[in-house]
Write an enzyme that holds these catalytic residues in place. Structure first.
Site, mmCIF file in Angstrom:
data_model
loop_
_atom_site.group_PDB
_atom_site.id
_atom_site.type_symbol
_atom_site.label_atom_id
_atom_site.label_comp_id
_atom_site.label_asym_id
_atom_site.label_seq_id
_atom_site.Cartn_x
_atom_site.Cartn_y
_atom_site.Cartn_z
ATOM 1 N N GLU A 1 152.329 -45.183 45.982
ATOM 2 C CA GLU A 1 151.278 -44.752 45.068
ATOM 3 C C GLU A 1 150.227 -45.843 44.950
ATOM 4 O OE1 GLU A 1 152.849 -43.701 41.308
ATOM 5 O OE2 GLU A 1 154.145 -42.109 42.058
ATOM 6 N N HIS B 1 151.791 -49.601 45.317
ATOM 7 C CA HIS B 1 153.149 -49.914 44.880
ATOM 8 C C HIS B 1 154.082 -48.808 45.358
ATOM 9 C CE1 HIS B 1 151.727 -47.281 41.609
ATOM 10 N NE2 HIS B 1 152.999 -46.943 41.455
ATOM 11 N N HIS C 1 157.847 -46.636 44.774
ATOM 12 C CA HIS C 1 158.986 -46.217 43.955
ATOM 13 C C HIS C 1 160.066 -45.691 44.889
ATOM 14 C CE1 HIS C 1 156.974 -46.709 40.164
ATOM 15 N NE2 HIS C 1 156.031 -45.839 40.458
ATOM 16 N N TYR D 1 159.336 -38.011 38.887
ATOM 17 C CA TYR D 1 158.349 -39.060 38.632
ATOM 18 C C TYR D 1 157.873 -39.696 39.935
ATOM 19 C CZ TYR D 1 156.478 -43.542 37.057
ATOM 20 O OH TYR D 1 155.680 -44.639 36.856
ATOM 21 N N GLU E 1 152.562 -38.094 42.366
ATOM 22 C CA GLU E 1 151.271 -38.278 43.044
ATOM 23 C C GLU E 1 151.434 -39.242 44.222
ATOM 24 O OE1 GLU E 1 148.593 -39.711 40.099
ATOM 25 O OE2 GLU E 1 148.191 -37.727 39.249
#
Length: 271
Positions: free
Chosen positions: A52, A60, A62, A100, A104
């Protein structure tokens, strides 16, 4: 690099691991493959990794990592990859964490089969070793096999409903010790600007005129016989000159005394 004391206090124990790599532009597929290899001994089942963009433009990552056996480690650097250190958390709700991560993404990589958990009682918790275990054995079994704070408290509630209702604060305390929260790495909402707008003046430059000097107005409040600003400035100038001269005289006397003392200690000619 983390200190040895912080390494000793670190503990991660969970079959569902949520990782965040701040300021990491690496390819999610490369990170995923390396994470998969890192947890090979715990039998990885699923991983999803997404890249993202921060509001400042930096990238970054995730990642959600699920294993058959809980990952148990005290090494805070176990998930470091290519010099990037992640924030390590236990995924309390894997469904929400996965949603989450996928909200995006600019790039996504998945491997394996996602294992949803609708309640803390789902999963492959081994049966009790005895047919009729006592209370201590049940509690030891829960401590050994719970993979998160939520699951630990749910198992306690299931096995000891009365104790859970009357001594919940003690179980919450032990849950916090077994599964301590990990502080998220702070990311400044104000990235460095160009040119640098930070104030770099020495504090002494501010102390001298603002703290150590008396303004004419303040002097007039302390001296009822001083009626004008000009008189106050004149008095303050005189006191400043007098103080400076006294300090010079003291330094001069101290220097002269030191020389005389040294001369007095000189050895005379032998007789």
């Amino acid at each position: 690099m983390a200190s040895s004391s912080s390494n000793r206090s670190f503990l991660h124990r969970n079959a569902n691991t949520f990782l965040t790599y701040p300021h990491c532009p690496e390819n999610p597929e490369i990170i995923s493959q390396k994470l998969w290899d890192l947890v090979a001994r715990w039998n990885p089942l699923y991983i999803v990794c997404a890249r993202e963009a921060h509001r400042d433009g930096n990238m970054h990552l995730h990642a959600l990592l699920q294993t058959d056996k809980p990952v148990r480690t005290t090494d805070a650097r176990i998930f470091d990859i290519e010099g990037f250190h992640p924030n390590i958390q236990s995924a309390k709700s894997v469904n929400k964490v996965r949603d989450y991560i996928l909200k995006e993404p600019l790039a996504v990589f998945e491997r394996g089969t996602f294992i949803p958990r609708k309640s803390c009682f789902q999963g492959n918790t081994p049966p009790f070793p005895k047919k009729n275990p006592n209370k201590d054995e049940i509690m030891a079994h829960i401590i050994s096999h719970a993979t998160s704070k939520q699951e630990y408290l749910c198992l306690v509630r299931k096995e000891f409903p009365y104790d859970w209702a009357t001594k919940l604060q003690y179980f919450e305390y032990s849950a916090n010790k077994l599964f301590p929260d990990i502080q998220e790495e702070f990311i400044s909402p104000h990235p460095p600007s160009s040119p640098d707008l930070l104030c770099n003046e020495s504090i002494k430059d501010w102390l001298q005129p603002n703290i150590y000097q008396v303004s004419p107005e303040a002097y007039m409040l302390l001296q009822p016989t001083c009626y004008t600003v000009d008189e106050a400035i004149s008095d303050l100038t005189w006191m400043d000159n007098l103080s400076s001269q006294q300090m010079k005289d003291q330094e001069s006397r101290a220097s002269t005394s030191s020389v005389q003392q040294g001369q007095g200690n000189l050895l005379g000619p032998e007789v």
